[in-house]
Structures are given as C-alpha cells and as structure tokens.
Design a protein around this motif. Structure first.
Motif, short mmCIF file in Angstrom:
data_model
loop_
_atom_site.label_atom_id
_atom_site.label_comp_id
_atom_site.label_asym_id
_atom_site.label_seq_id
_atom_site.Cartn_x
_atom_site.Cartn_y
_atom_site.Cartn_z
N ILE A 191 68.68 85.14 60.58
CA ILE A 191 67.88 86.28 61.01
C ILE A 191 66.41 85.88 60.95
N VAL A 192 65.70 86.13 62.03
CA VAL A 192 64.30 85.74 62.15
C VAL A 192 63.42 86.98 62.07
N THR A 193 62.47 86.96 61.15
CA THR A 193 61.50 88.06 61.03
C THR A 193 60.10 87.47 60.88
N ALA A 229 70.61 84.65 65.27
CA ALA A 229 71.33 83.56 65.93
C ALA A 229 72.46 83.09 65.04
N VAL A 230 73.52 82.57 65.65
CA VAL A 230 74.61 81.93 64.93
C VAL A 230 74.56 80.44 65.25
N LEU A 231 74.47 79.61 64.21
CA LEU A 231 74.42 78.17 64.39
C LEU A 231 75.80 77.57 64.19
N VAL A 232 76.23 76.75 65.12
CA VAL A 232 77.53 76.08 65.03
C VAL A 232 77.34 74.61 65.41
N GLY A 233 78.36 73.82 65.14
CA GLY A 233 78.39 72.45 65.60
C GLY A 233 77.23 71.61 65.10
N GLU A 234 76.65 70.83 66.01
CA GLU A 234 75.60 69.88 65.64
C GLU A 234 74.36 70.60 65.12
N GLU A 235 74.03 71.76 65.71
CA GLU A 235 72.86 72.48 65.26
C GLU A 235 73.02 72.95 63.82
N GLY A 255 55.50 77.39 67.63
CA GLY A 255 54.63 77.95 68.66
C GLY A 255 53.39 78.63 68.12
N GLY A 256 52.87 78.14 67.01
CA GLY A 256 51.67 78.73 66.43
C GLY A 256 51.92 79.97 65.59
N GLU A 257 53.18 80.40 65.45
CA GLU A 257 53.53 81.56 64.63
C GLU A 257 54.38 81.12 63.45
N THR A 258 54.30 81.89 62.37
CA THR A 258 55.07 81.57 61.17
C THR A 258 56.13 82.65 60.95
N TYR A 259 57.34 82.21 60.58
CA TYR A 259 58.48 83.12 60.48
C TYR A 259 59.19 82.95 59.14
N ARG A 260 59.84 84.04 58.72
CA ARG A 260 60.78 84.00 57.60
C ARG A 260 62.20 83.95 58.17
N LEU A 261 63.04 83.12 57.59
CA LEU A 261 64.45 83.06 58.00
C LEU A 261 65.32 83.58 56.86
N THR A 262 66.21 84.51 57.19
CA THR A 262 67.21 84.98 56.24
C THR A 262 68.53 84.37 56.67
N VAL A 263 69.04 83.47 55.85
CA VAL A 263 70.18 82.63 56.24
C VAL A 263 71.37 82.92 55.33
N ARG A 264 72.55 82.94 55.91
CA ARG A 264 73.76 82.94 55.09
C ARG A 264 74.88 82.23 55.82
N PRO A 265 75.80 81.60 55.06
CA PRO A 265 76.97 80.99 55.69
C PRO A 265 77.89 82.08 56.23
N LEU A 266 78.64 81.76 57.26
CA LEU A 266 79.63 82.68 57.81
C LEU A 266 81.02 82.25 57.37
N LEU A 267 81.83 83.25 57.00
CA LEU A 267 83.22 83.00 56.63
C LEU A 267 84.09 82.91 57.87
N PRO A 268 85.31 82.38 57.75
CA PRO A 268 86.14 82.16 58.94
C PRO A 268 86.41 83.40 59.77
N GLN A 269 86.51 84.57 59.14
CA GLN A 269 86.84 85.78 59.90
C GLN A 269 85.61 86.45 60.50
#
Length: 275
Positions: A191-193, A229-235, A255-269
């Motif tokens: 999640i990008v904020t 966004a959902v990241l899969v594979g090589e990314e 791009g000249g802007e600064t962002y916070r990322l809220t990241v978590r792993p996704l479970l199989p379901q």
C-alpha cells in the motif's frame, strides 16, 4: 487473560482489521482429520481483526492473526521485537499440528456454533470504544462468518461468546511452541501513501523506489483513495529483501516524491488489494 496481550500488540501494528472481500476458498470441502492426502492450503479457519481505531492503510485488508489449513498447517505473524523503529512487516511463522490437535481445534470450533452461522456479529463489551471485531471465518461446504466485538477485553463473557475466547486462546497456545518454523510468502501486498514529511525525522531513512512500477502508476483501490499493488514472481523476489531490511521509518523516493509503503506477505488463499 492472554487475549488482552495479543490484542494490544495487534492494535499497535494493526495488521488486523477489514479484509472481508475474498471468500477464502469457500467452496472447498475439508475432512474432519488431517490426512496426508489433504490438499495443501485448503482453508479451514481464519481469524483476523476488523475495524477499530487505526490508520487507514493498516485497516485496509490486514493480515490474519491465525490461519488454519486442512493439512494441519497453522500460520500466524511472528513475534514483534520491542524496538523502535520496528520492522516494516512481521514475517509469518508456521506450526504443523497433529491429528489430535486438529481434532481438538475442530471440537472448539463446533463449540462456538460457528458451523451453523452464516454471518453474525456478537458484542462482548458494549462499554469499550474503538475496539476491533475479532472475525472468525470457517470453511466446510460453505463459508461461515462470526464477528465478536471487543473479544477478551472484559473478563466477564456471555455464554455465547466464551467459546470464541476459548478458541482464540487455544490458537495462541498452539502457536507458542519451539516447533514453529519460518514461513515465507512469494507474494506481497504493498500500500502506497504519502510520507507527509515524516521522512525528515531523525530516525527516518529514504531509499530508492523498490518496485518496477512507478509510484504514480500504482492503481488506486477506491478505499480511501489508497494505492495498492500485489507483487509476484521476479518483482516480489527482488523487492522482498528490501522490505525485510527496512523498518517502519523507511521511506522510498520516486519521481521527486517520497512515499511510505505498508507491506505484508499474502497467504495462499488471499488475492490482495480488494476494493
């Protein structure tokens, strides 16, 4: 009560809140025991927090607190180090339950009445403000859902609610074991904020943008205009080590802007980024 300690830790991260948009494999039939022939990651039970007072990016599709699969795998977020800044996200741990433990859990699920429910909400303590719902999602031939508001905060439990507290405590007991192992996902929800200037704090660090997709091109979810966004594979493979090495005061520039990322792993379901 153990439930209070776990709840406080979860509220601090609040990786537990809404996320009821997927059906978690509601069409999957699961057996009453956990034989070796059971499909891996056939969902039986998921427990997560929904609602409560927390930042919007943490309320949006948070990670489950406990996820039980038919083959006996029990997944849950690992321990949170008592440091600041803490890690960007807490990796999952896994315990493999035996047949007796699975039978005990299924008996505890039956005791809640959850298999006979469709979508119900119970109130454990009306006097508590801004508490989350503890949401139990059980899968047999269909999906059963029950939400309990302010579970475990009050020592006095309604007879209809006490079995849910007992089930939650049982899951805690099963997860507190030296037999647990690390579980790694190959997908991430990001999640990008905006950073809102917090990157200027003395404890903050700013790193290069870690995603192949520019920040401006990350889709807007429609949930409070959050980008997700959902990241899969090589990314996912390339960004994963960056996330693991980051903390809650790590920001990213693009791009000249600064962002916070809220990241978590996704479970199989989980699909990630529901609207």
């Amino acid at each position: 009560m153990k439930r209070i300690t776990i709840l406080i830790g979860a509220l601090a991260l609040f990786v537990a809140a809404c996320g009821g948009g997927d059906d978690g494999g509601a069409g999957t039939t699961t057996p009453t025991t956990a034989p070796e022939t059971v499909d891996t990651y056939a969902l039986v039970l998921e427990v997560r927090f929904e609602g409560g007072f927390a930042p919007i990016e943490n309320v949006y599709n948070p990670q489950p607190q406990f996820t039980l699969y038919a083959d006996g795998k029990l997944l849950y977020p690992g321990p949170v180090p008592e440091i600041f800044p803490g890690p960007m996200f807490v990796p999952y741990r896994m315990v493999e339950l035996d047949t007796r433990q699975m039978a005990d859990l299924r008996a505890a699920i039956e005791a809640t009445g959850l298999p006979g429910m469709t979508d119900e909400r119970l109130i454990a303590d009306e006097g508590v403000a801004d508490a989350p719902d503890t949401v139990f999602r059980y899968v047999d031939n269909s999906l059963h859902r029950a939400a309990v508001y302010a579970l475990g905060i009050s020592p006095d439990q309604d007879p209809a609610i006490a079995p849910f507290a007992e089930l939650y405590d049982m899951l805690i007991d099963l997860s507190v074991t030296e037999a647990s192992t690390a579980w790694e996902s190959d997908r991430y929800q990001v999640i990008v904020t905006p950073s809102f200037g917090v990157e200027n704090d003395e404890l903050a660090t700013v790193q290069p943008w870690p995603l192949a997709t520019p920040a401006a091109d990350i889709p807007v979810t429609g949930f409070g205009e959050l980008q997700c966004a959902v990241l899969v594979g090589e990314e996912a493979a390339e960004a994963g080590p960056v996330f693991l090495g980051a903390n809650s005061m790590t920001f990213f520039e693009d791009g000249g802007e600064t962002y916070r990322l809220t990241v978590r792993p996704l479970l199989p379901q989980e699909e990630g980024c529901p609207t």
